[in-house]
Design an enzyme around this catalytic site. Sequence first.
Site, PDB file in Angstrom:
ATOM      1  N   HIS A 181       0.832  -1.186  -0.054  1.00  0.00           N
ATOM      2  CA  HIS A 181       0.187   0.096   0.081  1.00  0.00           C
ATOM      3  C   HIS A 181       0.973   1.115  -0.048  1.00  0.00           C
ATOM      4  CE1 HIS A 181       0.863   0.702   4.263  1.00  0.00           C
ATOM      5  NE2 HIS A 181       0.591  -0.624   4.379  1.00  0.00           N
ATOM      6  N   CYS A 197       2.713  -2.832   6.928  1.00  0.00           N
ATOM      7  CA  CYS A 197       2.853  -4.254   6.040  1.00  0.00           C
ATOM      8  C   CYS A 197       4.254  -3.643   4.892  1.00  0.00           C
ATOM      9  CB  CYS A 197       1.987  -4.479   5.147  1.00  0.00           C
ATOM     10  SG  CYS A 197       0.630  -5.383   6.380  1.00  0.00           S
TER      11      CYS A 197
END
Length: 264
Positions: A181, A197
Site C-alpha cells: 500500500h 506491511c
Amino acid sequence: MTDLITKPSRRSFLALTGSAALAACARAPEVDPDDPVTRYGFAPIEGYGPLVDGEYSLPPVPPQYLEWPNRRQLVFYEGERPAQTIEIDPYAKFLYYVLGDGTAWRYPIAVGRAGLALRGQTVIRQKKEWPGWQPTANMLRSQPEVYGPFARGVPGGLASPLGARALYLYRGGRDSYFRIHGTNDMKSIGNSGSAGCIRLFNHDIIDLYERVSIPTEVNIRTEADSLRLLGPTMSPRGVELPPTIVSPESIYGATEVGAEDPGV
C-alpha cells in the site's frame, strides 16, 4: 544527487501519520526503448512532483527522501520469478514488478513489523483506490497505545494509513491481512518500522497499481537470497524507526473528503 541516468549493474535499493498527506494518480508510463529514463534509469524527480487524482492532490516527495536508491527504477532483474509477477525483498527494501525481458521495475519500500512476518508465496486478489483502514485485533492487543485511538477505523482518503492505493494479499483463497500500500510517512521508505506491511511512496503505489492485474503472484525473497543476489552493501538496508503516534482528531479531521468510503 543528480538526475543523470546511468545503466544499472546486476548488483545495483505503516507508521501512522496525522498530517493530511495528499494523494493523486498518474497512469503507468509507456516504456520507450529509445528513452534511457524509462528504459534503464531512475524515474525523474519530476515523476514525484505534484499530482492530482480526482478530488485529491498529492504534493511532491521531498528530494531528501529520493536519494539513491530510493526512486522507482527499471533495472536488470537478478531474481528468478516469471514475468508479470511481484517479488518483495524485505531486507534490501525493494519491490520488483517483473517484466518478460530480463528487467523489472524496482520500487523502494518500507517494511513494517507485520511485513517482516510475510513469507513464501501470496496472491493479489483485490486492489482498491483510496482504501480505508482498520487495525486488526492483534494490532490492538499488541500495541494499544498506538492503535487504540483508531479502533473504529480510518475512512479512505487523505489521512488513511493505506495511502492512495492498496493491493490485498491472499493465501489459499483467504485474505492474509497483508497489504502492499501507499503511505503518508515518506521518511519511512527504505527503512523498517513497528507498524504496517509493505509501504511505497503514494506516487509509486499509483504507478504499480496500474501495472498489476488480478490475480498477480507475489513472492517474498528470503534473507539468504537477498544477500546472495544483492550483496552485503545493499542487504540489509535501512534502520528501524519508532511508531509515529498521532491524535485521532488529526486523522478524522483530515478525512472529511472521502469519508463516504466505508473502509476495510
